[in-house]
Write an enzyme that holds these catalytic residues in place. Structure first.
Site, PDB file in Angstrom:
ATOM      1  N   GLY A 133       5.889 -45.705 -23.685  1.00  0.00           N
ATOM      2  CA  GLY A 133       6.152 -45.964 -25.091  1.00  0.00           C
ATOM      3  C   GLY A 133       5.107 -45.294 -25.963  1.00  0.00           C
ATOM      4  O   GLY A 133       3.986 -45.030 -25.522  1.00  0.00           O
ATOM      5  N   GLN A 138       0.183 -43.292 -33.391  1.00  0.00           N
ATOM      6  CA  GLN A 138      -0.609 -42.753 -32.289  1.00  0.00           C
ATOM      7  C   GLN A 138      -0.663 -41.231 -32.291  1.00  0.00           C
ATOM      8  O   GLN A 138      -1.420 -40.635 -31.521  1.00  0.00           O
ATOM      9  CB  GLN A 138      -0.057 -43.241 -30.945  1.00  0.00           C
ATOM     10  CG  GLN A 138      -0.256 -44.738 -30.739  1.00  0.00           C
ATOM     11  CD  GLN A 138       0.237 -45.167 -29.377  1.00  0.00           C
ATOM     12  OE1 GLN A 138       1.422 -45.394 -29.183  1.00  0.00           O
ATOM     13  NE2 GLN A 138      -0.663 -45.267 -28.410  1.00  0.00           N
ATOM     14  N   CYS A 195      -2.866 -48.969 -23.075  1.00  0.00           N
ATOM     15  CA  CYS A 195      -2.409 -48.236 -24.254  1.00  0.00           C
ATOM     16  C   CYS A 195      -2.968 -46.823 -24.197  1.00  0.00           C
ATOM     17  O   CYS A 195      -4.137 -46.628 -23.852  1.00  0.00           O
ATOM     18  CB  CYS A 195      -2.902 -48.941 -25.510  1.00  0.00           C
ATOM     19  SG  CYS A 195      -2.448 -48.104 -27.037  1.00  0.00           S
ATOM     20  N   HIS A 237       4.715 -54.198 -27.875  1.00  0.00           N
ATOM     21  CA  HIS A 237       3.490 -53.385 -27.931  1.00  0.00           C
ATOM     22  C   HIS A 237       3.631 -52.274 -28.977  1.00  0.00           C
ATOM     23  O   HIS A 237       2.725 -52.061 -29.795  1.00  0.00           O
ATOM     24  CB  HIS A 237       3.229 -52.791 -26.542  1.00  0.00           C
ATOM     25  CG  HIS A 237       2.033 -51.910 -26.441  1.00  0.00           C
ATOM     26  ND1 HIS A 237       0.887 -52.284 -25.772  1.00  0.00           N
ATOM     27  CD2 HIS A 237       1.794 -50.658 -26.922  1.00  0.00           C
ATOM     28  CE1 HIS A 237      -0.005 -51.303 -25.852  1.00  0.00           C
ATOM     29  NE2 HIS A 237       0.520 -50.292 -26.541  1.00  0.00           N
ATOM     30  N   GLU A 238       4.759 -51.580 -28.947  1.00  0.00           N
ATOM     31  CA  GLU A 238       4.940 -50.455 -29.871  1.00  0.00           C
ATOM     32  C   GLU A 238       5.114 -50.938 -31.312  1.00  0.00           C
ATOM     33  O   GLU A 238       4.585 -50.320 -32.249  1.00  0.00           O
ATOM     34  CB  GLU A 238       6.130 -49.585 -29.445  1.00  0.00           C
ATOM     35  CG  GLU A 238       6.031 -49.004 -28.029  1.00  0.00           C
ATOM     36  CD  GLU A 238       4.710 -48.320 -27.733  1.00  0.00           C
ATOM     37  OE1 GLU A 238       4.069 -47.814 -28.668  1.00  0.00           O
ATOM     38  OE2 GLU A 238       4.301 -48.301 -26.550  1.00  0.00           O
ATOM     39  N   HIS A 241       1.906 -51.601 -32.992  1.00  0.00           N
ATOM     40  CA  HIS A 241       1.246 -50.394 -33.523  1.00  0.00           C
ATOM     41  C   HIS A 241       1.668 -50.159 -34.976  1.00  0.00           C
ATOM     42  O   HIS A 241       0.872 -49.710 -35.798  1.00  0.00           O
ATOM     43  CB  HIS A 241       1.632 -49.158 -32.706  1.00  0.00           C
ATOM     44  CG  HIS A 241       0.786 -48.954 -31.477  1.00  0.00           C
ATOM     45  ND1 HIS A 241      -0.578 -48.753 -31.528  1.00  0.00           N
ATOM     46  CD2 HIS A 241       1.108 -48.894 -30.159  1.00  0.00           C
ATOM     47  CE1 HIS A 241      -1.059 -48.585 -30.304  1.00  0.00           C
ATOM     48  NE2 HIS A 241      -0.053 -48.666 -29.449  1.00  0.00           N
TER      49      HIS A 241
END
Ligand SMILES: [Zn+2]
Length: 276
Positions: A133, A138, A195, A237-238, A241
């Site tokens: 992912g 990022q 990550c 998790h994504e 972000h």
């Protein structure tokens, strides 16, 4: 989300902190070392290929034109048999872009060359890392875009009993713009996760087991994903972000460790891994 592991059940949930965890010494799954397949990267700050104007404002024009044509031409001149991928670097922890909320992609911009290029770069970079992912911040782009994918091959690197416990199943590439995540039910699970922006470390994070994500695909069509198990973890998790949050904001602090130490026992007071 960093994820390629050859021998582990560990990987990645919700801002549940110490007091919410019951402690137990009855850990059903032993941690097994993760072996990352990606090469060591040079330290870097911002990606060189910024897609945004310096102000990160409305006029989001790329600073350079990375057309497929120019890339292919460069390859031709260099006499290379394969196209050189001019990909941005992954932004690492400490860069402010990882701590600010991302902005929605205006619907009328989804089909633009710029947004499509960002999506392509994210997919290529996730696969190159490799990871399961990646979120736009990022790569230094504060927009609400995430990509995720898990494959049979990646999953085969971990023991079957582990991936079974994690409910980790392969799924095709998902590109989601302006995702909105909702938990479904209150069941959670605790596992190690990592990550790509916090290279070389892992920690236990508690995540919801079932979530629903709505948003738009790369063609601007509305989509809805009902996810469970590991896919639900990756989505949480994504999406974190995009809220300017890293997994370390939600980890069980005592479980934080280097990848090399992943197999070492959890310290006293750490929560039991697995479903709650
Ligand atoms: Zn991440």
């Amino acid at each position: 989300m960093e994820c390629i592991q050859q021998f582990t059940h560990s990987l990645f949930p919700i801002p549940f902190y110490g007091k919410n965890f019951k402690t137990s010494t009855n850990t059903p799954l032993q941690t097994i070392p993760i072996i990352l397949l990606h090469p060591t990267r040079k330290p870097n700050c911002r990606p060189k290929n910024s897609y945004l104007s310096p102000t990160f404002n409305v006029n989001l024009k790329p600073q350079r034109n990375y057309s497929a044509t120019s890339t292919a031409r460069a390859g031709w001149f260099l006499g290379m048999g394969e196209k050189k991928q001019n990909l941005p670097d992954i932004v690492k922890a400490g860069d402010p872009v990882l701590y600010e909320p991302a902005r929605e992609v205006p619907l009328e911009e989804i089909g633009s060359e710029r947004i499509q290029k960002i999506v392509d770069d994210m997919v290529n970079l996730m696969r190159k890392a490799p990871g399961v992912g990646l979120a736009a911040p990022q790569i230094g782009v504060p927009l609400k875009i995430i990509v995720l994918e898990d494959t049979k091959e990646y999953i085969s690197y971990a023991p079957k009993e582990v991936t079974k416990a994690q409910e980790r199943r392969p799924f095709d590439l998902l590109v989601i713009l302006n995702p909105k995540l909702k938990k479904k039910g209150n069941k959670t699970a605790l596992y190690f996760e990592g990550c790509l922006s916090v290279d070389g470390f892992r920690a236990v994070v508690e995540r919801y087991l079932e979530v629903e994500v709505t948003g738009f695909d790369r063609d601007g069509r509305p989509i809805k994903i009902d996810a469970s198990g590991w896919q639900a973890r990756i989505l949480q998790h994504e999406c974190d972000h995009l809220d300017g949050s890293l997994y370390v904001d939600k980890m069980v602090p005592r479980t934080f460790r280097t990848v090399e130490n992943l197999e070492l026992p959890l310290s006293a007071g750490s929560p039991k891994l697995g479903d709650r």
